[in-house]
Design a protein around this motif. Structure first.
Motif, PDB file in Angstrom:
ATOM      1  N   VAL A  30       0.844  -1.200   0.000  1.00 16.51           N
ATOM      2  CA  VAL A  30       0.000   0.000   0.000  1.00 16.51           C
ATOM      3  C   VAL A  30       0.877   1.248   0.000  1.00 16.51           C
ATOM      4  N   GLN A  31       1.945   1.223   0.764  1.00 22.18           N
ATOM      5  CA  GLN A  31       2.858   2.358   0.817  1.00 22.18           C
ATOM      6  C   GLN A  31       3.487   2.594  -0.561  1.00 22.18           C
ATOM      7  N   HIS A  32       3.864   1.538  -1.231  1.00 21.53           N
ATOM      8  CA  HIS A  32       4.474   1.643  -2.553  1.00 21.53           C
ATOM      9  C   HIS A  32       3.486   2.258  -3.546  1.00 21.53           C
ATOM     10  N   VAL A  33       2.240   1.825  -3.504  1.00 16.25           N
ATOM     11  CA  VAL A  33       1.218   2.374  -4.395  1.00 16.25           C
ATOM     12  C   VAL A  33       1.008   3.855  -4.098  1.00 16.25           C
ATOM     13  N   GLY A  34       0.988   4.220  -2.820  1.00 22.73           N
ATOM     14  CA  GLY A  34       0.829   5.621  -2.450  1.00 22.73           C
ATOM     15  C   GLY A  34       1.967   6.480  -2.962  1.00 22.73           C
ATOM     16  N   LYS A  36       3.784   5.901  -5.633  1.00 24.51           N
ATOM     17  CA  LYS A  36       3.628   6.016  -7.084  1.00 24.51           C
ATOM     18  C   LYS A  36       2.550   7.043  -7.431  1.00 24.51           C
ATOM     19  N   MET A  37       1.473   7.085  -6.644  1.00 25.22           N
ATOM     20  CA  MET A  37       0.411   8.053  -6.881  1.00 25.22           C
ATOM     21  C   MET A  37       0.919   9.477  -6.646  1.00 25.22           C
ATOM     22  N   GLN A  38       1.727   9.655  -5.610  1.00 26.32           N
ATOM     23  CA  GLN A  38       2.299  10.974  -5.345  1.00 26.32           C
ATOM     24  C   GLN A  38       3.217  11.408  -6.480  1.00 26.32           C
ATOM     25  N   ASP A  39       4.028  10.487  -6.949  1.00 28.20           N
ATOM     26  CA  ASP A  39       4.926  10.810  -8.067  1.00 28.20           C
ATOM     27  C   ASP A  39       4.138  11.188  -9.309  1.00 28.20           C
ATOM     28  N   ALA A  40       3.052  10.475  -9.591  1.00 23.81           N
ATOM     29  CA  ALA A  40       2.242  10.753 -10.761  1.00 23.81           C
ATOM     30  C   ALA A  40       1.548  12.109 -10.638  1.00 23.81           C
TER      31      ALA A  40
END
Length: 43
Positions: A30-34, A36-40
């Motif tokens: 979940v942290q990894h997905v978060g 990636k969302m911030q980077d996007a």
């Protein structure tokens, strides 16, 4: 009766350890997905 109780406690302890590892892994996913969302969203 003591053998059955000891076996039950052993199985419960192993189950709780496996559950902790699973929850820890899920939290990292979940942290990894978060991240990636911030980077996007910064792009």
């Amino acid at each position: 009766m003591k053998k059955i109780s000891a076996l039950f406690l052993l199985v419960a302890a192993l189950g709780s350890l496996a559950g902790c590892n699973t929850v820890d892994g899920f939290g990292k996913d979940v942290q990894h997905v978060g991240e990636k969302m911030q980077d996007a969203s910064k792009k």
